[in-house]
Design a protein around this motif. Structure first.
Motif, short mmCIF file in Angstrom:
data_model
loop_
_atom_site.label_atom_id
_atom_site.label_comp_id
_atom_site.label_asym_id
_atom_site.label_seq_id
_atom_site.Cartn_x
_atom_site.Cartn_y
_atom_site.Cartn_z
N GLY A 1 14.93 -2.48 16.97
CA GLY A 1 13.10 -3.10 16.26
C GLY A 1 11.84 -2.56 17.01
O GLY A 1 11.08 -2.62 17.35
N THR A 2 12.36 -1.91 18.70
CA THR A 2 11.11 -1.97 19.63
C THR A 2 11.03 -0.98 20.38
O THR A 2 9.79 -0.80 21.11
CB THR A 2 12.08 -3.26 20.66
OG1 THR A 2 12.80 -2.39 21.16
CG2 THR A 2 12.51 -4.48 20.27
N LYS A 3 11.50 0.14 19.61
CA LYS A 3 10.69 1.17 19.86
C LYS A 3 11.12 2.22 18.54
O LYS A 3 11.38 2.17 17.60
CB LYS A 3 11.35 2.05 20.98
CG LYS A 3 11.63 1.31 22.17
CD LYS A 3 12.52 2.10 23.76
CE LYS A 3 13.16 1.35 24.75
NZ LYS A 3 13.14 2.44 25.24
N ARG A 4 10.26 3.14 18.23
CA ARG A 4 10.20 4.16 17.00
C ARG A 4 10.17 6.18 18.39
O ARG A 4 9.36 6.20 19.28
CB ARG A 4 8.78 3.91 16.39
CG ARG A 4 9.10 3.10 15.89
CD ARG A 4 7.76 2.67 15.34
NE ARG A 4 8.06 3.50 13.80
CZ ARG A 4 9.08 3.09 12.40
NH1 ARG A 4 9.36 1.43 12.36
NH2 ARG A 4 9.12 3.53 11.55
N THR A 5 11.06 6.36 17.54
CA THR A 5 11.30 7.67 17.92
C THR A 5 11.15 8.89 16.76
O THR A 5 10.43 8.87 15.39
CB THR A 5 12.24 8.25 18.44
OG1 THR A 5 12.52 9.70 19.16
CG2 THR A 5 13.56 8.37 17.35
N CYS A 6 10.06 10.54 17.01
CA CYS A 6 10.34 11.27 16.35
C CYS A 6 11.37 12.43 16.52
O CYS A 6 11.43 13.18 17.52
CB CYS A 6 8.85 12.27 17.00
SG CYS A 6 8.57 13.37 15.83
N PRO A 7 11.92 11.91 15.33
CA PRO A 7 13.34 12.57 15.43
C PRO A 7 13.50 14.92 15.40
O PRO A 7 12.18 14.42 14.79
CB PRO A 7 13.74 12.31 14.01
CG PRO A 7 13.22 11.10 13.75
CD PRO A 7 12.42 11.12 14.45
N PRO A 8 14.03 15.39 16.09
CA PRO A 8 13.44 17.02 15.40
C PRO A 8 13.82 17.25 14.16
O PRO A 8 13.70 18.59 14.03
CB PRO A 8 14.57 17.12 16.70
CG PRO A 8 15.31 15.83 16.76
CD PRO A 8 15.01 14.83 17.00
N LYS A 9 14.67 16.49 13.47
CA LYS A 9 14.73 17.50 12.10
C LYS A 9 15.00 16.00 11.10
O LYS A 9 14.74 14.92 11.82
CB LYS A 9 16.33 18.51 12.46
CG LYS A 9 17.16 17.66 12.63
CD LYS A 9 18.36 18.67 12.49
CE LYS A 9 19.39 17.81 13.62
NZ LYS A 9 20.69 19.09 13.37
N ASP A 10 15.14 16.27 10.09
CA ASP A 10 14.60 15.55 8.69
C ASP A 10 15.92 15.95 7.66
O ASP A 10 15.19 17.30 7.15
CB ASP A 10 12.81 15.23 8.57
CG ASP A 10 13.15 14.40 7.71
OD1 ASP A 10 14.05 13.85 7.01
OD2 ASP A 10 12.11 13.84 6.62
N MET A 11 16.37 14.93 7.17
CA MET A 11 17.11 15.53 5.81
C MET A 11 16.50 15.79 5.13
O MET A 11 17.08 16.71 4.14
CB MET A 11 18.49 14.88 6.08
CG MET A 11 19.42 14.85 7.90
SD MET A 11 19.98 16.16 8.06
CE MET A 11 21.54 16.68 6.66
N ALA A 12 15.67 14.98 4.96
CA ALA A 12 15.11 14.90 3.58
C ALA A 12 14.10 16.40 3.39
O ALA A 12 13.73 16.67 2.36
CB ALA A 12 13.62 13.78 3.50
N SER A 13 14.46 17.03 3.61
CA SER A 13 13.21 18.69 3.65
C SER A 13 14.43 19.66 3.86
O SER A 13 14.31 20.57 3.01
CB SER A 13 13.14 19.30 5.39
OG SER A 13 11.99 18.52 5.98
N LEU A 14 16.36 19.08 3.09
CA LEU A 14 16.66 19.77 2.67
C LEU A 14 16.62 20.27 0.61
O LEU A 14 16.95 18.58 0.20
CB LEU A 14 18.85 19.18 2.94
CG LEU A 14 19.03 18.98 4.28
CD1 LEU A 14 20.23 17.86 4.09
CD2 LEU A 14 19.30 20.29 4.16
N THR A 15 16.14 20.65 0.76
CA THR A 15 16.13 21.38 -0.89
C THR A 15 16.92 22.29 -1.67
O THR A 15 16.85 22.52 -2.51
CB THR A 15 14.51 21.54 -1.30
OG1 THR A 15 14.09 23.01 -0.42
CG2 THR A 15 13.38 20.61 -0.70
N ASN A 16 16.79 23.35 -0.93
CA ASN A 16 18.29 24.04 -1.52
C ASN A 16 20.17 23.83 -1.13
O ASN A 16 19.96 23.65 -0.37
CB ASN A 16 17.88 25.54 -1.17
CG ASN A 16 16.17 25.74 -1.19
OD1 ASN A 16 15.84 25.67 -2.16
ND2 ASN A 16 15.72 26.39 0.20
N THR A 17 20.61 24.23 -2.14
CA THR A 17 22.11 24.17 -2.05
C THR A 17 22.57 25.09 -2.15
O THR A 17 21.83 26.42 -3.47
CB THR A 17 22.51 23.28 -2.63
OG1 THR A 17 22.25 23.65 -4.39
CG2 THR A 17 21.90 21.43 -2.71
#
Length: 421
Positions: free
Chosen positions: A210-226
């Motif tokens: 809880g003492t740092k925040r980072t910007c991940p290089p990818k986001d699984m929420a972007s998965l919209t297609n299967t």
């Protein structure tokens, strides 16, 4: 409501050259935490997992930054069993690298902070050479995908006769609890204010307990297609985020901010009077010391002189630092100073910065009397013995009170100014 005692300074009983020269250290309200923060352990998820589930562990809950308490004078804590439905069996079961690689911004994660170890409790948690009862803080504000679980936890606490004490400031807690509360509130507020990356605008992930925040290089929420393959369904690869400067070099993290603020007791050139000011919204007869933010590329001494001149027109010469106070509203460090006016620089002019409604020179004797009978928090009644029309000042939980106590309590004559009024 009685004013709480102030924290004791560290090693106050130890004789030293510095204590003989400058007097006893002053510890202000919101400082003096009993916890060893062991900050270097925040990336050790094995340590955090063990601490999280130990029976001696305390969890301080916050709902919209209001702390769990029995009443405004006593914090209350939950157990791991209480919070487990909200945080899961073990939020530290995966490494930070795994959490970053699997990041999904559509899933709400309750903000959990590791605060430190209370080493006075010898029979508590042990890890290598470290021991004591672990303390965590948890944000239980209902939001996103955790709303239902958070609401159930809130109702569970209320069923025990507890409450989330609302209010802009909490200044009636015992000193040690106030320090723990201040640490937790400041970090929870910082996390809540920084859900997006300042460089690229993408959602960020809280790490390092809880003492740092980072910007991940990818986001699984972007998965919209299967893609259907026979009887199975395969997800497409996670969508990569745009390049972000925070992922390069050593600037790959966002750290909690602390805003340095100067607050100063200003003496006249002859050391017989103190400069006080008031804002329009304050109660009648209520005054305090002047204060303001330190600006970039400015020393503390320069900030004191600038703020005093801008707000009052008074010119200062020598400035010395007296003590400091954490101020978790939202994340200030109050740097208390004492400054003295230059000869001929005492004329008050309020035409520069319009922040003050009034400023005036007050004798040391009048300030000393007000410290005895006229202190209170904003909106509270003055102390016993106060007479209507007399000077009113901040309570001893405010660093302004400590600065004025030092100036009127012997500091100028070579004493340590330890007046506690």
């Amino acid at each position: 409501m009685p004013q709480p005692e102030l924290p004791e300074p560290a090693h106050a009983e130890v004789d030293s050259m510095l204590s003989r020269k400058f007097g006893k250290e002053v510890a202000n309200y919101f400082s003096g935490s009993p916890l060893n923060r062991v900050s270097f352990m925040r990336t050790d998820h094995a340590f955090l997992s063990a601490a999280l589930k130990h029976p001696s562990t305390y969890f301080l809950l916050f709902n919209n930054l209001s702390p769990l308490a029995k009443d405004p004078t006593k914090l209350e804590y939950a157990s791991f069993k209480d919070i487990q439905p909200l945080v899961g069996d073990d939020p530290y079961s995966k490494t930070e690298e795994q959490l970053v690689s699997e990041y999904n911004s559509s899933i709400t994660v309750s903000q959990l902070l590791f605060l430190g170890l209370d080493e006075r409790k010898k029979s508590g948690f042990e890890w290598s050479i470290y021991h004591g009862s672990p303390y965590f803080a948890l944000d239980v504000t209902p939001k996103g995908t955790i709303s239902s679980a958070a609401e159930r936890l809130i109702e569970l606490m209320k069923s025990r006769g507890l409450q989330f004490v609302e209010g802009r400031m909490h200044m009636s807690l015992p000193a040690e609890q106030a320090a723990i509360y201040a640490q937790a509130r400041a970090l929870l507020d910082w996390n809540a204010r920084n859900p997006f990356c300042a460089q690229c605008g993408q959602p960020t992930l809280s790490i390092n307990a809880g003492t740092k925040r980072t910007c991940p290089p990818k986001d699984m929420a972007s998965l919209t297609n299967t893609t259907s393959i026979g009887s199975t369904t395969a997800a497409t690869p996670a969508t990569e985020r745009p390049d972000c400067a925070t992922r390069k070099g050593i600037s790959n993290l966002c750290f909690p901010r602390t805003d340095p603020t100067v607050i100063m007791a200003v003496l006249s050139a002859d050391s017989e009077r103190i400069l006080l000011g008031r804002q329009k919204r304050w109660p009648k007869y209520w005054y305090s010391t002047l204060a303001g933010f330190v600006e970039p590329a400015e020393s503390v001494e320069e900030a004191v002189r600038r703020e005093v001149w801008e707000e009052s027109g008074v010119t200062l010469g020598r400035v010395v630092i007296h003590s400091t106070q954490p101020w978790p509203y939202p994340a200030n460090l109050m740097i208390g100073a004492i400054g003295q006016c230059t000869p001929g620089g005492e004329e008050i002019l309020l035409k520069h910065d319009p922040e003050l409604e009034d400023a005036k020179w007050v004798t040391l004797a009048e300030v000393k009397e007000a410290l005895q009978v006229g202190t209170s928090g904003l909106g509270e009644e003055a102390g016993e013995g106060y007479k209507e029309g007399g000077l009113r000042l901040p309570p001893r939980t405010a660093i302004a009170n400590q600065l004025l106590s030092a100036v009127t309590g012997g500091l100028l004559e070579g004493g340590n100014g330890e007046s506690r009024m």
